[in-house]
Motif scaffolding. Structure first.
Motif, PDB file in Angstrom:
ATOM      1  N   LEU A  63       0.261   3.374   5.889  1.00 38.42           N
ATOM      2  CA  LEU A  63      -0.744   2.574   4.939  1.00 38.42           C
ATOM      3  C   LEU A  63      -2.262   2.745   5.680  1.00 38.42           C
ATOM      4  O   LEU A  63      -3.188   2.912   5.082  1.00 38.42           O
ATOM      5  CB  LEU A  63      -0.258   0.860   5.159  1.00 38.42           C
ATOM      6  N   ALA A  64      -2.149   2.988   7.026  1.00 40.16           N
ATOM      7  CA  ALA A  64      -3.377   3.090   7.647  1.00 40.16           C
ATOM      8  C   ALA A  64      -4.053   4.327   7.284  1.00 40.16           C
ATOM      9  O   ALA A  64      -5.173   4.553   7.599  1.00 40.16           O
ATOM     10  CB  ALA A  64      -3.112   2.837   9.232  1.00 40.16           C
ATOM     11  N   THR A  65      -3.309   5.388   6.927  1.00 42.99           N
ATOM     12  CA  THR A  65      -3.818   6.556   6.474  1.00 42.99           C
ATOM     13  C   THR A  65      -4.775   6.511   5.145  1.00 42.99           C
ATOM     14  O   THR A  65      -5.535   7.272   4.918  1.00 42.99           O
ATOM     15  CB  THR A  65      -3.148   7.675   6.283  1.00 42.99           C
ATOM     16  N   GLY A  66      -4.485   5.532   4.505  1.00 44.65           N
ATOM     17  CA  GLY A  66      -5.076   5.297   3.184  1.00 44.65           C
ATOM     18  C   GLY A  66      -4.428   5.664   1.951  1.00 44.65           C
ATOM     19  O   GLY A  66      -5.040   5.619   0.881  1.00 44.65           O
ATOM     20  N   ARG A  67      -3.476   6.606   2.350  1.00 44.98           N
ATOM     21  CA  ARG A  67      -2.933   7.317   1.154  1.00 44.98           C
ATOM     22  C   ARG A  67      -2.105   6.299   0.205  1.00 44.98           C
ATOM     23  O   ARG A  67      -1.885   6.545  -0.873  1.00 44.98           O
ATOM     24  CB  ARG A  67      -1.882   8.444   1.789  1.00 44.98           C
ATOM     25  N   PHE A  68      -1.612   5.335   0.839  1.00 43.15           N
ATOM     26  CA  PHE A  68      -0.833   4.503   0.206  1.00 43.15           C
ATOM     27  C   PHE A  68      -1.559   2.980   0.575  1.00 43.15           C
ATOM     28  O   PHE A  68      -2.233   2.645   1.449  1.00 43.15           O
ATOM     29  CB  PHE A  68       0.610   4.129   0.862  1.00 43.15           C
ATOM     30  N   HIS A  69      -1.508   2.187  -0.776  1.00 43.26           N
ATOM     31  CA  HIS A  69      -2.107   0.833  -0.763  1.00 43.26           C
ATOM     32  C   HIS A  69      -1.265  -0.230  -0.372  1.00 43.26           C
ATOM     33  O   HIS A  69      -1.584  -1.283  -0.458  1.00 43.26           O
ATOM     34  CB  HIS A  69      -2.795   0.678  -2.082  1.00 43.26           C
ATOM     35  N   SER A  70       0.245   0.016  -0.520  1.00 44.83           N
ATOM     36  CA  SER A  70       1.098  -1.324  -0.456  1.00 44.83           C
ATOM     37  C   SER A  70       2.331  -0.609   0.168  1.00 44.83           C
ATOM     38  O   SER A  70       2.633   0.658   0.167  1.00 44.83           O
ATOM     39  CB  SER A  70       1.133  -1.846  -1.795  1.00 44.83           C
ATOM     40  N   VAL A  71       3.162  -1.433   0.830  1.00 47.37           N
ATOM     41  CA  VAL A  71       4.399  -1.210   1.124  1.00 47.37           C
ATOM     42  C   VAL A  71       5.177  -0.842   0.086  1.00 47.37           C
ATOM     43  O   VAL A  71       6.079   0.391  -0.061  1.00 47.37           O
ATOM     44  CB  VAL A  71       5.140  -2.453   1.906  1.00 47.37           C
TER      45      VAL A  71
END
Length: 88
Positions: A17-25
């Protein structure tokens, strides 16, 4: 459905999540499941292809088209030696 994650798994999700690639679990889980599905389909294809090759090999041996193990190994060693020479 309810799932329980280990602390390590939760940490992996937080890093992703911290990478910004994903916005949610939810996005992380969906992506992981999609990759697992792709891997499963790929493995099934490989398994079917391998079984077909084995069946073809057995049929070939039954027709008397096979070679003995020693001949095969010698041919393989020759091919490997030729490949090494070609690299130089």
């Amino acid at each position: 459905m309810s799932i329980t994650l280990s602390p390590e798994q939760e940490q992996i999700i937080q890093i992703l999540l911290a990478t910004g690639r994903f916005h949610s679990v939810d996005e992380v889980i969906k992506s992981a499941l999609r990759l697992l599905e792709e891997e499963t389909i790929s493995n099934q294809g490989w398994l079917e292809e391998t079984r077909t090759k084995i069946d073809e090999g057995i049929a070939s041996l039954e027709r008397g088209e096979g070679i003995d193990g020693e001949t095969f190994v010698n041919q393989l060693l020759t091919q490997l030696q030729q490949a090494k020479k070609a690299e130089k």
